[in-house]
Design an enzyme around this catalytic site. Structure first.
Site, PDB file in Angstrom:
ATOM      1  CD  GLU A   9      -2.716  -1.326   0.225  1.00 18.01           C
ATOM      2  OE1 GLU A   9      -3.168  -0.279  -0.432  1.00 18.01           O
ATOM      3  OE2 GLU A   9      -3.469  -2.371  -0.160  1.00 18.01           O
ATOM      4  CG  HIS A 150      -7.422  -2.239  -1.118  1.00 25.05           C
ATOM      5  ND1 HIS A 150      -7.039  -2.343  -2.263  1.00 25.05           N
ATOM      6  CD2 HIS A 150      -8.722  -2.061  -1.284  1.00 25.05           C
ATOM      7  CE1 HIS A 150      -8.159  -2.422  -3.243  1.00 25.05           C
ATOM      8  NE2 HIS A 150      -9.197  -2.327  -2.582  1.00 25.05           N
TER       9      HIS A 150
END
Length: 235
Positions: A9, A150
């Site tokens: 990420e 996420h």
């Protein structure tokens, strides 16, 4: 055969413009099966995430402020991935960020020849269809109902299941508990029977006593069956 599945990420979409990694998750596969071993770390990017990126991963600057810098986890990360094949969805994105971070640490890039890009595999298999991780999970009936945001480690685990489907395997869930490789079925999916029975000790066959009269009756009865499978087996 050892492989690792990797996801990151980031603060934004462009590492060449100063965006950084905020989370990295890597899980280990052995013969395409999750072993339970993983590498995971949140990382202080020393900058604020783009609002759109933060909405995706939910990692605020405040949360990341006391997390390690990338150079503090770099050696452990590289040691974990070793020289194994690396499974990534949209590899140029994640690999670009990782190599950018490694360059900042005066470390060598990851060899692109070690990388398998599941996005390319999916595009070849499902021409013209959506091949995002979410879309592939839905296609293979992989549960993503709790994926409201996420997460690198969570997405790496999902990608490992997608990868197995893309290379033709059966979708399985294996939990390795107390180093005894206890195997259970999850979400009514099929067991990996081969792995299951390969780990089981061989049990000697038991001697069975057959009643002679019952055996004669059985032989006489199957003679009355047209095209009996028993006759086929005998021949």
């Amino acid at each position: 055969m050892r492989e690792i599945v990797l996801d990151t990420e980031t603060t934004g979409l462009d590492c060449s413009n100063g965006d950084r990694i905020v989370e990295i998750g890597v899980i280990e596969l052995e013969n395409h099966i999750q072993t339970g071993k993983y590498f995971h770390s949140y990382i202080n990017p020393q900058k604020k995430s783009d609002p759109k990126a933060e909405k995706v991963h939910g990692l605020t600057q405040e949360f990341l402020s006391d997390k390690p810098l990338f150079h503090e986890i770099a050696e452990d990360f590289l040691e974990f991935i070793s020289n194994s094949k690396i499974i990534i969805h949209n590899a140029p994105f994640d690999l670009g960020f990782i190599n950018s971070e490694l360059k900042n640490c005066d470390m060598s890039d990851i060899d692109e020849n070690l990388v398998i890009d599941t996005l390319l595999l999916a595009k070849k298999k499902y021409i013209g269809q959506s091949v995002s991780l979410d879309a592939l999970c839905r296609k293979f009936n992989i549960d993503i109902s709790n994926r409201t945001i996420h997460g690198a480690l969570k997405d790496a685990k999902l990608l490992s299941l997608v990868y197995l489907e893309l290379i033709g395997g059966k979708q399985t869930r294996l939990n390795f508990l107390n180093n005894n490789e206890s195997i259970k079925e999850d979400n009514n999916e099929l067991f990996d029977l081969i792995s299951f029975y390969n780990n089981k000790p061989i049990i000697p066959a038991k001697r069975v006593n057959i009643n002679i009269n019952d055996n004669k009756l059985h032989i006489e009865s199957i003679k009355q069956i047209p095209k009996s499978i028993w006759e086929t087996l005998k021949s």
